[in-house]
Design a protein around this motif. Structure first.
Motif, PDB file in Angstrom:
ATOM      1  N   GLY A  62       0.700  -1.307   0.008  1.00 56.16           N
ATOM      2  CA  GLY A  62      -0.184  -0.127   0.035  1.00 56.16           C
ATOM      3  C   GLY A  62       0.952   1.505   0.072  1.00 56.16           C
ATOM      4  O   GLY A  62       0.583   2.330  -0.841  1.00 56.16           O
ATOM      5  N   VAL A  63       1.900   1.328   0.953  1.00 53.09           N
ATOM      6  CA  VAL A  63       2.854   2.322   0.830  1.00 53.09           C
ATOM      7  C   VAL A  63       3.392   2.589  -0.691  1.00 53.09           C
ATOM      8  O   VAL A  63       3.303   3.681  -0.931  1.00 53.09           O
ATOM      9  CB  VAL A  63       3.989   2.197   1.939  1.00 53.09           C
ATOM     10  CG1 VAL A  63       4.892   3.384   1.747  1.00 53.09           C
ATOM     11  CG2 VAL A  63       3.163   2.207   3.395  1.00 53.09           C
ATOM     12  N   PHE A  64       3.911   1.597  -1.481  1.00 57.53           N
ATOM     13  CA  PHE A  64       4.401   1.670  -2.491  1.00 57.53           C
ATOM     14  C   PHE A  64       3.565   2.146  -3.550  1.00 57.53           C
ATOM     15  O   PHE A  64       3.856   2.930  -4.538  1.00 57.53           O
ATOM     16  CB  PHE A  64       5.299   0.478  -2.981  1.00 57.53           C
ATOM     17  CG  PHE A  64       6.551   0.375  -2.311  1.00 57.53           C
ATOM     18  CD1 PHE A  64       7.488   1.274  -2.690  1.00 57.53           C
ATOM     19  CD2 PHE A  64       6.588  -0.471  -1.097  1.00 57.53           C
ATOM     20  CE1 PHE A  64       8.763   1.172  -1.865  1.00 57.53           C
ATOM     21  CE2 PHE A  64       7.829  -0.563  -0.668  1.00 57.53           C
ATOM     22  CZ  PHE A  64       9.066   0.271  -0.973  1.00 57.53           C
ATOM     23  N   VAL A  65       2.002   1.661  -3.352  1.00 60.53           N
ATOM     24  CA  VAL A  65       1.111   2.091  -4.605  1.00 60.53           C
ATOM     25  C   VAL A  65       0.846   3.555  -4.277  1.00 60.53           C
ATOM     26  O   VAL A  65       0.709   4.520  -5.115  1.00 60.53           O
ATOM     27  CB  VAL A  65      -0.205   1.131  -4.244  1.00 60.53           C
ATOM     28  CG1 VAL A  65      -1.443   1.963  -5.090  1.00 60.53           C
ATOM     29  CG2 VAL A  65       0.084  -0.204  -4.659  1.00 60.53           C
ATOM     30  N   GLY A  66       1.033   4.092  -2.880  1.00 54.24           N
ATOM     31  CA  GLY A  66       0.409   5.376  -2.740  1.00 54.24           C
ATOM     32  C   GLY A  66       1.649   6.361  -3.390  1.00 54.24           C
ATOM     33  O   GLY A  66       1.574   7.402  -3.776  1.00 54.24           O
ATOM     34  N   LEU A  67       2.906   5.836  -3.136  1.00 53.78           N
ATOM     35  CA  LEU A  67       4.089   6.442  -3.632  1.00 53.78           C
ATOM     36  C   LEU A  67       4.188   6.544  -5.130  1.00 53.78           C
ATOM     37  O   LEU A  67       4.093   7.646  -5.779  1.00 53.78           O
ATOM     38  CB  LEU A  67       5.358   5.610  -3.040  1.00 53.78           C
ATOM     39  CG  LEU A  67       6.757   6.411  -3.525  1.00 53.78           C
ATOM     40  CD1 LEU A  67       6.815   7.953  -3.031  1.00 53.78           C
ATOM     41  CD2 LEU A  67       7.885   5.549  -3.057  1.00 53.78           C
ATOM     42  N   PHE A  68       3.732   5.313  -5.727  1.00 51.89           N
ATOM     43  CA  PHE A  68       3.791   5.239  -7.056  1.00 51.89           C
ATOM     44  C   PHE A  68       2.684   6.403  -7.860  1.00 51.89           C
ATOM     45  O   PHE A  68       2.997   7.130  -8.605  1.00 51.89           O
ATOM     46  CB  PHE A  68       3.402   3.956  -7.639  1.00 51.89           C
ATOM     47  CG  PHE A  68       3.155   3.695  -9.099  1.00 51.89           C
ATOM     48  CD1 PHE A  68       4.029   3.902  -9.870  1.00 51.89           C
ATOM     49  CD2 PHE A  68       1.608   3.540  -9.605  1.00 51.89           C
ATOM     50  CE1 PHE A  68       3.802   3.417 -11.170  1.00 51.89           C
ATOM     51  CE2 PHE A  68       1.570   3.303 -10.949  1.00 51.89           C
ATOM     52  CZ  PHE A  68       2.542   3.369 -11.720  1.00 51.89           C
ATOM     53  N   LYS A  69       1.585   6.412  -7.117  1.00 52.89           N
ATOM     54  CA  LYS A  69       0.486   7.526  -7.604  1.00 52.89           C
ATOM     55  C   LYS A  69       0.737   8.739  -7.566  1.00 52.89           C
ATOM     56  O   LYS A  69       0.618   9.544  -8.473  1.00 52.89           O
ATOM     57  CB  LYS A  69      -0.876   6.742  -6.944  1.00 52.89           C
ATOM     58  CG  LYS A  69      -1.653   5.685  -7.334  1.00 52.89           C
ATOM     59  CD  LYS A  69      -2.828   5.553  -6.541  1.00 52.89           C
ATOM     60  CE  LYS A  69      -3.709   4.514  -6.759  1.00 52.89           C
ATOM     61  NZ  LYS A  69      -4.891   4.370  -6.225  1.00 52.89           N
ATOM     62  N   GLY A  70       1.428   9.048  -6.317  1.00 53.85           N
ATOM     63  CA  GLY A  70       1.987  10.492  -6.042  1.00 53.85           C
ATOM     64  C   GLY A  70       2.903  10.738  -6.878  1.00 53.85           C
ATOM     65  O   GLY A  70       2.900  11.940  -7.799  1.00 53.85           O
ATOM     66  N   ILE A  71       3.858   9.980  -7.306  1.00 56.01           N
ATOM     67  CA  ILE A  71       5.034  10.467  -8.072  1.00 56.01           C
ATOM     68  C   ILE A  71       4.342  10.485  -9.697  1.00 56.01           C
ATOM     69  O   ILE A  71       4.597  11.512 -10.438  1.00 56.01           O
ATOM     70  CB  ILE A  71       6.141   9.341  -8.075  1.00 56.01           C
ATOM     71  CG1 ILE A  71       6.902   9.438  -6.605  1.00 56.01           C
ATOM     72  CG2 ILE A  71       7.118   9.499  -9.395  1.00 56.01           C
ATOM     73  CD1 ILE A  71       7.937   8.467  -6.376  1.00 56.01           C
ATOM     74  N   LYS A  72       3.690   9.649 -10.067  1.00 59.70           N
ATOM     75  CA  LYS A  72       3.180   9.591 -11.361  1.00 59.70           C
ATOM     76  C   LYS A  72       2.217  10.929 -11.661  1.00 59.70           C
ATOM     77  O   LYS A  72       2.269  11.597 -12.706  1.00 59.70           O
ATOM     78  CB  LYS A  72       2.189   8.460 -11.756  1.00 59.70           C
ATOM     79  CG  LYS A  72       1.778   8.078 -13.149  1.00 59.70           C
ATOM     80  CD  LYS A  72       1.487   6.724 -13.377  1.00 59.70           C
ATOM     81  CE  LYS A  72       0.987   6.724 -14.752  1.00 59.70           C
ATOM     82  NZ  LYS A  72       0.646   5.449 -15.377  1.00 59.70           N
ATOM     83  N   ALA A  73       1.413  11.276 -10.630  1.00 59.73           N
ATOM     84  CA  ALA A  73       0.333  12.268 -10.701  1.00 59.73           C
ATOM     85  C   ALA A  73       1.219  13.583 -10.974  1.00 59.73           C
ATOM     86  O   ALA A  73       0.982  14.698 -11.516  1.00 59.73           O
ATOM     87  CB  ALA A  73      -0.293  12.492  -9.616  1.00 59.73           C
ATOM     88  N   GLY A  76       6.406  12.101 -12.466  1.00 58.55           N
ATOM     89  CA  GLY A  76       7.590  11.399 -12.224  1.00 58.55           C
ATOM     90  C   GLY A  76       7.567  10.065 -12.592  1.00 58.55           C
ATOM     91  O   GLY A  76       6.757   9.430 -13.175  1.00 58.55           O
ATOM     92  N   HIS A  77       8.639   9.279 -11.955  1.00 56.48           N
ATOM     93  CA  HIS A  77       8.686   7.851 -12.116  1.00 56.48           C
ATOM     94  C   HIS A  77       9.285   7.163 -11.018  1.00 56.48           C
ATOM     95  O   HIS A  77      10.262   7.808 -10.411  1.00 56.48           O
ATOM     96  CB  HIS A  77       9.798   7.743 -13.448  1.00 56.48           C
ATOM     97  CG  HIS A  77       9.787   6.382 -13.791  1.00 56.48           C
ATOM     98  ND1 HIS A  77       9.048   5.703 -14.694  1.00 56.48           N
ATOM     99  CD2 HIS A  77      11.006   5.443 -13.605  1.00 56.48           C
ATOM    100  CE1 HIS A  77       9.180   4.523 -14.778  1.00 56.48           C
ATOM    101  NE2 HIS A  77      10.538   4.148 -13.966  1.00 56.48           N
ATOM    102  N   LEU A  78       8.831   6.151 -10.647  1.00 57.79           N
ATOM    103  CA  LEU A  78       9.152   5.313  -9.530  1.00 57.79           C
ATOM    104  C   LEU A  78       9.794   3.819 -10.271  1.00 57.79           C
ATOM    105  O   LEU A  78       9.034   3.148 -10.765  1.00 57.79           O
ATOM    106  CB  LEU A  78       8.010   5.001  -8.664  1.00 57.79           C
ATOM    107  CG  LEU A  78       8.488   4.278  -7.573  1.00 57.79           C
ATOM    108  CD1 LEU A  78       9.451   4.556  -6.646  1.00 57.79           C
ATOM    109  CD2 LEU A  78       7.162   3.808  -6.625  1.00 57.79           C
ATOM    110  N   GLN A  79      10.834   3.703  -9.667  1.00 54.50           N
ATOM    111  CA  GLN A  79      11.560   2.471 -10.011  1.00 54.50           C
ATOM    112  C   GLN A  79      11.941   1.611  -8.711  1.00 54.50           C
ATOM    113  O   GLN A  79      12.590   2.324  -7.767  1.00 54.50           O
ATOM    114  CB  GLN A  79      12.671   2.656 -10.833  1.00 54.50           C
ATOM    115  CG  GLN A  79      13.462   1.507 -11.363  1.00 54.50           C
ATOM    116  CD  GLN A  79      14.678   1.826 -12.297  1.00 54.50           C
ATOM    117  OE1 GLN A  79      15.352   2.820 -12.009  1.00 54.50           O
ATOM    118  NE2 GLN A  79      14.872   0.852 -13.196  1.00 54.50           N
ATOM    119  N   LEU A  80      11.485   0.327  -8.731  1.00 48.20           N
ATOM    120  CA  LEU A  80      11.865  -0.397  -7.598  1.00 48.20           C
ATOM    121  C   LEU A  80      12.868  -1.626  -8.047  1.00 48.20           C
ATOM    122  O   LEU A  80      12.842  -2.056  -9.224  1.00 48.20           O
ATOM    123  CB  LEU A  80      10.720  -1.258  -6.990  1.00 48.20           C
ATOM    124  CG  LEU A  80       9.498  -0.684  -6.588  1.00 48.20           C
ATOM    125  CD1 LEU A  80       8.496  -1.295  -6.286  1.00 48.20           C
ATOM    126  CD2 LEU A  80       9.885   0.609  -5.550  1.00 48.20           C
TER     127      LEU A  80
END
Length: 111
Positions: A62-73, A76-80
Motif C-alpha cells: 500500500g505504501v508503494f502504491v501510494g508513492l507510485f500514484k503520487g509520483i506519477k500524478a 515523475g517515475h518510480l523504479q523498484l
C-alpha cells in the motif's frame, strides 16, 4: 520489527532510497513519512532499492502504491530495484508488476 530508510542520493529531479528491514503495519508509517515528500515533487525519478528488505506485507504494498500514484500524478517515475524473488512474487500476484517499473536496470542515477 525495524525498518531503515535512507535517501542516499538526491538532486532536484532524482532520489535514491535504500530500504532495509521489514515493511509491515508497524513500520509502514515510518516508510510513508520518509517517502511522502518525494511523491509531491514535480518530475522526480525515484529509485527505491529493496535489496535489504527481508519481509513485506500488504501494508508495505500500500505504501508503494501510494508513492507510485503520487509520483506519477506529478509527472515523475518510480523504479523498484533489488527485489528478492519473494517480494517480486508479491508484486506479480497483485498485478502491480505489470504497472510499476520493477527490478529493471537503474535509469537516471549517477551509478
Amino acid at each position: 520489527m525495524n525498518i531503515k530508510v535512507d535517501i542516499t542520493e538526491q538532486r532536484e529531479d532524482f532520489a535514491r532510497l535504500e530500504i532495509a528491514g521489514e515493511i509491515d503495519a508497524y513500520t509502514a508509517p515510518a516508510l510513508r513519512e520518509k517517502t511522502e515528500p518525494l511523491s509531491k515533487q514535480e518530475g522526480i525519478h525515484v529509485v527505491a532499492d529493496l535489496s535489504d528488505v527481508s519481509y513485506m506485507d500488504s501494508t508495505g504494498i500500500g505504501v508503494f502504491v501510494g508513492l507510485f500514484k503520487g509520483i506519477k500524478a506529478n509527472g515523475g517515475h518510480l523504479q523498484l530495484i533489488g527485489l528478492s524473488d519473494r517480494l517480486k512474487r508479491l508484486f506479480d500476484i497483485t498485478g502491480l508488476a505489470d504497472i510499476m517499473d520493477i527490478n529493471s536496470e537503474v535509469k537516471g542515477g549517477m551509478e
